[in-house]
Design a protein around this motif. Structure first.
Motif, PDB file in Angstrom:
ATOM      1  N   GLU A 163      20.933 -66.323 -75.230  1.00 51.78           N
ATOM      2  CA  GLU A 163      20.521 -64.705 -75.101  1.00 51.78           C
ATOM      3  C   GLU A 163      20.799 -64.656 -74.009  1.00 51.78           C
ATOM      4  OE1 GLU A 163      16.014 -64.598 -75.920  1.00 51.78           O
ATOM      5  OE2 GLU A 163      15.968 -66.426 -74.988  1.00 51.78           O
ATOM      6  N   ILE A 164      21.154 -63.206 -73.624  1.00 52.47           N
ATOM      7  CA  ILE A 164      20.999 -62.849 -72.594  1.00 52.47           C
ATOM      8  C   ILE A 164      19.752 -62.355 -71.834  1.00 52.47           C
ATOM      9  CG2 ILE A 164      22.250 -60.858 -71.122  1.00 52.47           C
ATOM     10  CD1 ILE A 164      23.802 -62.915 -72.648  1.00 52.47           C
ATOM     11  N   ASN A 165      19.588 -62.930 -70.638  1.00 55.51           N
ATOM     12  CA  ASN A 165      18.517 -62.422 -69.762  1.00 55.51           C
ATOM     13  C   ASN A 165      18.333 -60.837 -69.475  1.00 55.51           C
ATOM     14  OD1 ASN A 165      17.079 -62.292 -67.108  1.00 55.51           O
ATOM     15  ND2 ASN A 165      16.777 -64.847 -67.450  1.00 55.51           N
ATOM     16  N   GLN A 166      17.688 -60.520 -69.810  1.00 55.13           N
ATOM     17  CA  GLN A 166      17.585 -58.818 -69.816  1.00 55.13           C
ATOM     18  C   GLN A 166      17.405 -58.407 -68.322  1.00 55.13           C
ATOM     19  OE1 GLN A 166      17.960 -56.859 -72.178  1.00 55.13           O
ATOM     20  NE2 GLN A 166      18.295 -58.645 -73.324  1.00 55.13           N
ATOM     21  N   LYS A 167      16.724 -59.272 -67.741  1.00 57.37           N
ATOM     22  CA  LYS A 167      16.492 -59.169 -65.891  1.00 57.37           C
ATOM     23  C   LYS A 167      18.198 -59.128 -65.090  1.00 57.37           C
ATOM     24  CE  LYS A 167      12.063 -60.501 -64.514  1.00 57.37           C
ATOM     25  NZ  LYS A 167      10.635 -61.806 -64.654  1.00 57.37           N
ATOM     26  N   ASP A 168      18.888 -60.755 -65.470  1.00 58.89           N
ATOM     27  CA  ASP A 168      20.082 -60.359 -64.495  1.00 58.89           C
ATOM     28  C   ASP A 168      21.090 -60.259 -65.226  1.00 58.89           C
ATOM     29  OD1 ASP A 168      20.091 -62.520 -65.794  1.00 58.89           O
ATOM     30  OD2 ASP A 168      19.960 -64.173 -64.029  1.00 58.89           O
ATOM     31  N   GLY A 169      21.465 -60.384 -66.790  1.00 62.54           N
ATOM     32  CA  GLY A 169      22.344 -60.932 -67.077  1.00 62.54           C
ATOM     33  C   GLY A 169      22.945 -61.588 -67.698  1.00 62.54           C
ATOM     34  N   GLN A 170      22.134 -62.529 -66.810  1.00 67.73           N
ATOM     35  CA  GLN A 170      23.060 -64.053 -67.243  1.00 67.73           C
ATOM     36  C   GLN A 170      22.633 -64.863 -68.730  1.00 67.73           C
ATOM     37  OE1 GLN A 170      25.470 -65.311 -64.932  1.00 67.73           O
ATOM     38  NE2 GLN A 170      25.210 -63.597 -64.678  1.00 67.73           N
ATOM     39  N   ALA A 171      23.716 -65.025 -69.000  1.00 64.02           N
ATOM     40  CA  ALA A 171      22.866 -66.432 -70.028  1.00 64.02           C
ATOM     41  C   ALA A 171      22.012 -67.317 -70.701  1.00 64.02           C
ATOM     42  CB  ALA A 171      24.661 -67.420 -70.298  1.00 64.02           C
ATOM     43  N   THR A 172      21.493 -67.556 -71.009  1.00 64.43           N
ATOM     44  CA  THR A 172      20.368 -68.486 -70.562  1.00 64.43           C
ATOM     45  C   THR A 172      19.943 -69.243 -72.060  1.00 64.43           C
ATOM     46  OG1 THR A 172      17.675 -68.672 -70.149  1.00 64.43           O
ATOM     47  CG2 THR A 172      18.112 -66.527 -71.714  1.00 64.43           C
ATOM     48  N   ASN A 173      19.423 -70.537 -72.181  1.00 61.64           N
ATOM     49  CA  ASN A 173      18.767 -71.332 -73.308  1.00 61.64           C
ATOM     50  C   ASN A 173      19.839 -71.319 -74.150  1.00 61.64           C
ATOM     51  OD1 ASN A 173      15.852 -70.740 -72.652  1.00 61.64           O
ATOM     52  ND2 ASN A 173      16.042 -68.799 -73.407  1.00 61.64           N
ATOM     53  N   LYS A 174      21.142 -71.616 -72.851  1.00 57.68           N
ATOM     54  CA  LYS A 174      22.397 -72.047 -73.642  1.00 57.68           C
ATOM     55  C   LYS A 174      22.373 -72.918 -75.135  1.00 57.68           C
ATOM     56  CE  LYS A 174      26.022 -70.905 -72.193  1.00 57.68           C
ATOM     57  NZ  LYS A 174      27.481 -71.492 -70.852  1.00 57.68           N
ATOM     58  N   LEU A 175      22.605 -73.173 -76.116  1.00 55.84           N
ATOM     59  CA  LEU A 175      23.008 -74.450 -77.043  1.00 55.84           C
ATOM     60  C   LEU A 175      24.740 -74.703 -77.256  1.00 55.84           C
ATOM     61  CD1 LEU A 175      21.290 -76.546 -78.514  1.00 55.84           C
ATOM     62  CD2 LEU A 175      21.411 -75.111 -80.747  1.00 55.84           C
ATOM     63  N   VAL A 176      24.527 -75.106 -77.006  1.00 52.86           N
ATOM     64  CA  VAL A 176      26.312 -75.957 -77.102  1.00 52.86           C
ATOM     65  C   VAL A 176      26.755 -77.026 -78.512  1.00 52.86           C
ATOM     66  CG1 VAL A 176      28.171 -76.760 -75.321  1.00 52.86           C
ATOM     67  CG2 VAL A 176      26.669 -75.291 -74.569  1.00 52.86           C
ATOM     68  N   ILE A 177      27.587 -77.005 -79.076  1.00 48.12           N
ATOM     69  CA  ILE A 177      27.689 -77.509 -80.364  1.00 48.12           C
ATOM     70  C   ILE A 177      29.218 -77.702 -80.681  1.00 48.12           C
ATOM     71  CG2 ILE A 177      26.947 -77.617 -83.455  1.00 48.12           C
ATOM     72  CD1 ILE A 177      25.289 -75.703 -82.346  1.00 48.12           C
ATOM     73  N   PRO A 178      29.413 -79.105 -80.510  1.00 51.61           N
ATOM     74  CA  PRO A 178      31.251 -79.109 -80.740  1.00 51.61           C
ATOM     75  C   PRO A 178      31.594 -79.210 -81.991  1.00 51.61           C
ATOM     76  CG  PRO A 178      29.940 -81.785 -81.140  1.00 51.61           C
ATOM     77  CD  PRO A 178      28.407 -79.889 -80.657  1.00 51.61           C
TER      78      PRO A 178
END
Length: 182
Positions: A163-178
């Motif tokens: 999801e995109i952090n509404q404060k700084d526009g950075q990706a957050t709560n990233k889940l990486v799946i092969p």
């Protein structure tokens, strides 16, 4: 596969994606490297000044356990799931050059983003909306089309849900799946 080699590769990959990558002096983890298991991630900890200047604090690298499972010996006995605080019960099904992602998300206003990567190259990206916004869990169903030339490539593809952090526009709560491409 040698666990140190595997972890070193992942840490070097994460450093290469860091905006201040030139500040890192990392070569390898030690035999007594500090680590913890948090929310389905293996977290590698470094002391202040160990691999970065002091102003960067105590670096830590989160590696989803399920991404390591296929490369570690069975005696490790790691039970790993594709989930974190924002995504759970994530299942990816392949159909030709399409992937169907299902599961649940607990994200702001139900909005999530995704990116499929081949190494550092983004080959597909987009966004979707879960059936409910956080703090409730909403159902996710997303179809992702991959360009033909990336199917059956020797290097695996990875799916990143975030999801995109509404404060700084950075990706957050990233889940990486092969992703399986063959």
């Amino acid at each position: 596969m040698d666990y140190k080699k595997l972890l070193n590769q992942e840490i070097k990959k994460q450093i290469s994606e860091h905006p201040e990558k030139e500040q890192f002096a990392f070569t390898s983890i030690s035999d007594t490297q500090g680590f913890s298991i948090e929310h389905g991630n293996l977290v590698i900890h470094f002391a202040k000044y160990e691999i970065t200047p002091g102003y960067m604090g105590e670096p830590r690298f989160e590696i989803p356990i399920y991404t390591l499972k296929n490369n570690l010996s069975p005696q490790w006995g790691l039970e790993a799931k594709a989930e974190n605080d924002a995504f759970r019960n994530i299942k990816v099904t392949k159909s030709g050059t399409k992937y169907i992602v299902t599961g649940q998300a607990r994200v702001f206003e139900g909005a999530y983003n995704y990116a499929v990567k081949h190494g550092n190259e983004t080959v597909a990206k987009g966004y979707g909306t879960a059936s409910a916004g956080g703090p409730a869990w909403g159902d996710v169903k997303q179809m992702i089309k991959i360009p033909d030339k990336y199917m059956n490539v020797p290097e695996a593809l990875t799916l990143e849900l975030f999801e995109i952090n509404q404060k700084d526009g950075q990706a957050t709560n990233k889940l990486v799946i092969p992703l399986v491409t063959k």
